[in-house]
Design a protein around this motif. Structure first.
Motif, PDB file in Angstrom:
ATOM      1  N   LEU A  31       9.308  -1.044   1.856  1.00  0.00           N
ATOM      2  CA  LEU A  31      10.003  -1.796   0.812  1.00  0.00           C
ATOM      3  C   LEU A  31      11.173  -0.987   0.253  1.00  0.00           C
ATOM      4  CD1 LEU A  31       7.002  -3.475  -0.940  1.00  0.00           C
ATOM      5  CD2 LEU A  31       8.913  -4.635   0.161  1.00  0.00           C
ATOM      6  N   ARG A  32      10.985   0.302   0.115  1.00  0.00           N
ATOM      7  CA  ARG A  32      12.106   1.139  -0.329  1.00  0.00           C
ATOM      8  C   ARG A  32      13.229   1.111   0.707  1.00  0.00           C
ATOM      9  NH1 ARG A  32       7.720   4.331  -2.693  1.00  0.00           N
ATOM     10  NH2 ARG A  32       7.994   4.184  -4.947  1.00  0.00           N
ATOM     11  N   ALA A  33      12.874   1.027   1.993  1.00  0.00           N
ATOM     12  CA  ALA A  33      13.895   0.916   3.043  1.00  0.00           C
ATOM     13  C   ALA A  33      14.703  -0.365   2.869  1.00  0.00           C
ATOM     14  CB  ALA A  33      13.239   0.956   4.423  1.00  0.00           C
ATOM     15  N   ILE A  34      14.033  -1.462   2.462  1.00  0.00           N
ATOM     16  CA  ILE A  34      14.756  -2.691   2.162  1.00  0.00           C
ATOM     17  C   ILE A  34      15.728  -2.441   1.011  1.00  0.00           C
ATOM     18  CG2 ILE A  34      14.505  -5.041   1.212  1.00  0.00           C
ATOM     19  CD1 ILE A  34      11.821  -5.194   2.747  1.00  0.00           C
ATOM     20  N   GLY A  35      15.283  -1.684   0.017  1.00  0.00           N
ATOM     21  CA  GLY A  35      16.147  -1.338  -1.113  1.00  0.00           C
ATOM     22  C   GLY A  35      17.360  -0.537  -0.668  1.00  0.00           C
ATOM     23  N   PHE A  36      17.135   0.445   0.199  1.00  0.00           N
ATOM     24  CA  PHE A  36      18.266   1.248   0.685  1.00  0.00           C
ATOM     25  C   PHE A  36      19.229   0.389   1.500  1.00  0.00           C
ATOM     26  CE2 PHE A  36      15.085   4.825   0.266  1.00  0.00           C
ATOM     27  CZ  PHE A  36      15.665   5.353  -0.877  1.00  0.00           C
TER      28      PHE A  36
ATOM     29  N   SER B 135       0.879  -1.153   0.000  1.00  0.00           N
ATOM     30  CA  SER B 135       0.000   0.000   0.000  1.00  0.00           C
ATOM     31  C   SER B 135       0.929   1.219   0.000  1.00  0.00           C
ATOM     32  CB  SER B 135      -0.878  -0.011   1.249  1.00  0.00           C
ATOM     33  OG  SER B 135      -0.064   0.131   2.402  1.00  0.00           O
ATOM     34  N   ASP B 136       0.363   2.403   0.088  1.00  0.00           N
ATOM     35  CA  ASP B 136       1.216   3.596   0.079  1.00  0.00           C
ATOM     36  C   ASP B 136       2.227   3.587   1.223  1.00  0.00           C
ATOM     37  OD1 ASP B 136       0.040   4.570  -2.186  1.00  0.00           O
ATOM     38  OD2 ASP B 136      -1.410   5.824  -1.111  1.00  0.00           O
ATOM     39  N   VAL B 137       1.783   3.179   2.406  1.00  0.00           N
ATOM     40  CA  VAL B 137       2.677   3.177   3.571  1.00  0.00           C
ATOM     41  C   VAL B 137       3.722   2.076   3.458  1.00  0.00           C
ATOM     42  CG1 VAL B 137       2.771   2.862   6.067  1.00  0.00           C
ATOM     43  CG2 VAL B 137       0.922   4.192   5.060  1.00  0.00           C
ATOM     44  N   SER B 138       3.308   0.862   3.107  1.00  0.00           N
ATOM     45  CA  SER B 138       4.264  -0.244   3.060  1.00  0.00           C
ATOM     46  C   SER B 138       5.258  -0.102   1.909  1.00  0.00           C
ATOM     47  CB  SER B 138       3.545  -1.589   2.997  1.00  0.00           C
ATOM     48  OG  SER B 138       2.754  -1.677   1.838  1.00  0.00           O
TER      49      SER B 138
END
Length: 139
Positions: free
Chosen positions: A54-59, A47-50
């Protein structure tokens, strides 16, 4: 294990750099396309929040890529092994996360297990001190 740097003539150095590139690309995928990242990772579409998580996992993956690449280029074999070994914690926690979500397929869980195994194997490979060919020559 000595405090010597990795050498570009060693295949293990290339393995570390390849792993770094893989994590860099994977991190970029999670940052740019969180829905695709979720599909690979083994969690429900964001969703918008999650999507932010997921981007944090990318970083996290981009940071790992930069650690590995930087250490392989500028540090010692021991430092590379330390980061590779400590990084096994990431896929272990990822397995727990996706397993507990109840939405992951077996291949998605296996992907995290294989990731951890690769980190362990490359750490063990890098830890081996290469034999100096000059020391094998008779005097």
């Amino acid at each position: 294990m000595t405090l010597q740097p990795l050498s570009w003539t060693e295949p293990s150095t290339w393995a570390v750099m390849a792993l770094s590139v893989i994590f860099l690309c994977l991190g970029g995928l999670f940052i740019a396309f969180p829905t695709a990242g979720a599909a690979i990772f083994g969690i429900p579409a964001p969703s918008d929040v999650s999507a932010g998580y997921l981007r944090a996992i990318g970083f996290r993956d981009v940071a790992l890529a930069l650690y590995l690449g930087g250490l392989a280029l500028f540090s010692t074999r021991r430092a590379v092994c330390l980061v590779l070994g400590a990084s096994v914690f990431i896929p272990v926690c990822d397995v727990i996360l996706v397993w507990s979500s109840g939405s992951a397929a077996a291949w998605q869980i296996a992907l995290h297990v294989v990731s951890g195994a690769i980190l362990v194997l490359i750490a063990a490979w890098v830890a081996r001190t290469p034999v100096d060919a000059r020391s094998l020559r008779p005097e």
